[in-house]
Design a protein around this motif. Structure first.
Motif, PDB file in Angstrom:
ATOM      1  N   TRP A   1       5.839   5.044  -3.034  1.00  0.00           N
ATOM      2  CA  TRP A   1       6.492   3.869  -2.463  1.00  0.00           C
ATOM      3  C   TRP A   1       5.916   3.546  -1.088  1.00  0.00           C
ATOM      4  N   LEU A   2       5.724   4.563  -0.255  1.00  0.00           N
ATOM      5  CA  LEU A   2       5.184   4.339   1.088  1.00  0.00           C
ATOM      6  C   LEU A   2       3.774   3.761   1.038  1.00  0.00           C
ATOM      7  N   LEU A   3       2.954   4.293   0.146  1.00  0.00           N
ATOM      8  CA  LEU A   3       1.582   3.790   0.031  1.00  0.00           C
ATOM      9  C   LEU A   3       1.585   2.359  -0.505  1.00  0.00           C
ATOM     10  N   ASP A   4       2.404   2.087  -1.511  1.00  0.00           N
ATOM     11  CA  ASP A   4       2.494   0.724  -2.040  1.00  0.00           C
ATOM     12  C   ASP A   4       2.968  -0.241  -0.957  1.00  0.00           C
ATOM     13  N   PHE A   5       3.953   0.180  -0.172  1.00  0.00           N
ATOM     14  CA  PHE A   5       4.460  -0.670   0.905  1.00  0.00           C
ATOM     15  C   PHE A   5       3.382  -0.934   1.949  1.00  0.00           C
ATOM     16  N   ALA A   6       2.683   0.125   2.357  1.00  0.00           N
ATOM     17  CA  ALA A   6       1.631  -0.021   3.373  1.00  0.00           C
ATOM     18  C   ALA A   6       0.514  -0.945   2.877  1.00  0.00           C
TER      19      ALA A   6
ATOM     20  N   LEU B   1       0.416  10.648   4.405  1.00  0.00           N
ATOM     21  CA  LEU B   1       1.423  10.371   3.379  1.00  0.00           C
ATOM     22  C   LEU B   1       1.552  11.516   2.379  1.00  0.00           C
ATOM     23  N   GLN B   2       0.501  12.304   2.225  1.00  0.00           N
ATOM     24  CA  GLN B   2       0.542  13.436   1.290  1.00  0.00           C
ATOM     25  C   GLN B   2       1.555  14.497   1.727  1.00  0.00           C
ATOM     26  N   SER B   3       1.912  14.509   3.004  1.00  0.00           N
ATOM     27  CA  SER B   3       2.892  15.483   3.492  1.00  0.00           C
ATOM     28  C   SER B   3       4.339  15.063   3.184  1.00  0.00           C
TER      29      SER B   3
ATOM     30  N   ALA C   1       1.586  -9.325  -6.301  1.00  0.00           N
ATOM     31  CA  ALA C   1       1.358  -9.037  -7.722  1.00  0.00           C
ATOM     32  C   ALA C   1       2.102  -7.787  -8.173  1.00  0.00           C
ATOM     33  N   GLY C   2       2.486  -6.950  -7.221  1.00  0.00           N
ATOM     34  CA  GLY C   2       3.234  -5.738  -7.568  1.00  0.00           C
ATOM     35  C   GLY C   2       2.358  -4.589  -8.045  1.00  0.00           C
ATOM     36  N   LEU C   3       1.144  -4.487  -7.551  1.00  0.00           N
ATOM     37  CA  LEU C   3       0.290  -3.364  -7.929  1.00  0.00           C
ATOM     38  C   LEU C   3       0.879  -2.062  -7.412  1.00  0.00           C
ATOM     39  N   HIS C   4       0.734  -1.015  -8.202  1.00  0.00           N
ATOM     40  CA  HIS C   4       1.233   0.306  -7.828  1.00  0.00           C
ATOM     41  C   HIS C   4       0.059   1.272  -7.769  1.00  0.00           C
ATOM     42  N   CYS C   5      -0.068   1.962  -6.647  1.00  0.00           N
ATOM     43  CA  CYS C   5      -1.125   2.954  -6.474  1.00  0.00           C
ATOM     44  C   CYS C   5      -0.662   4.279  -7.071  1.00  0.00           C
TER      45      CYS C   5
END
Length: 162
Positions: A22-27, A12-14, A38-42
């Motif tokens: 968004w991609l990490l939160d979705f995954a 995902l870093q690329s 809960a809607g946590l955001h990384c």
């Protein structure tokens, strides 16, 4: 040696910076449903540190307008669990063993949990078949206050075959 989660995070870093979060939160939200609910955001996820944000929105508020106690514990547990998750070998399963949280002040606004892991703990995860370790996690609110004091003990066991 990196585990499957660490490899996914590396891939995902690329991606463009605006898309990574968004991609990490979705995954994560798709895999661990309560994180998504809960809607946590990384905000950051590395092998040494995990930082998660929980916005003070209606669905996570209590009767006095602050982030609910259960949601507060969720953000702390998630940050500590993800830093374990980034380091645990693929043949082991992490399990939260104990969660000690003292609610010491009323929080203001959003909450941010930052968990860190020491190199010695990472080595223990790789060298010991099953065991446990305390992960440091600090939760702060928008005013920079620590409304809770946390201690998360994570255990690991070999994955069941079958």
């Amino acid at each position: 040696m990196k585990n499957q989660l660490a490899k996914i995070v590396d891939k995902l870093q690329s991606k463009p910076k605006w898309l990574r979060g968004w991609l990490l939160d979705f995954a994560l939200g798709s895999t661990i449903k309560f994180i998504g609910t809960a809607g946590l955001h990384c905000e950051e996820l590395t092998q040494q540190r995990a930082c998660f944000l929980l916005k003070n929105r209606k669905k996570v508020r209590n009767h006095i307008g602050t982030v609910h106690a259960a949601a507060t514990s969720l953000v702390a547990e998630t940050a500590s669990g993800m830093v374990i998750g980034m380091n645990i070998p693929d043949d082991k399963t992490p399990v939260l063993k104990t969660m000690h949280i003292d609610y010491v002040k009323r929080s203001t606004g959003n909450l941010r949990a930052v968990a860190t892991i020491e190199q010695a703990q990472i080595e223990q995860l790789h060298q010991v078949e099953k065991g446990d370790t305390v992960i440091s996690v600090v939760v702060t609110d928008e005013a920079g206050v620590e409304p809770v004091e946390c201690q998360m003990t994570w255990a690991w066991v070999p994955k069941r075959r079958g």
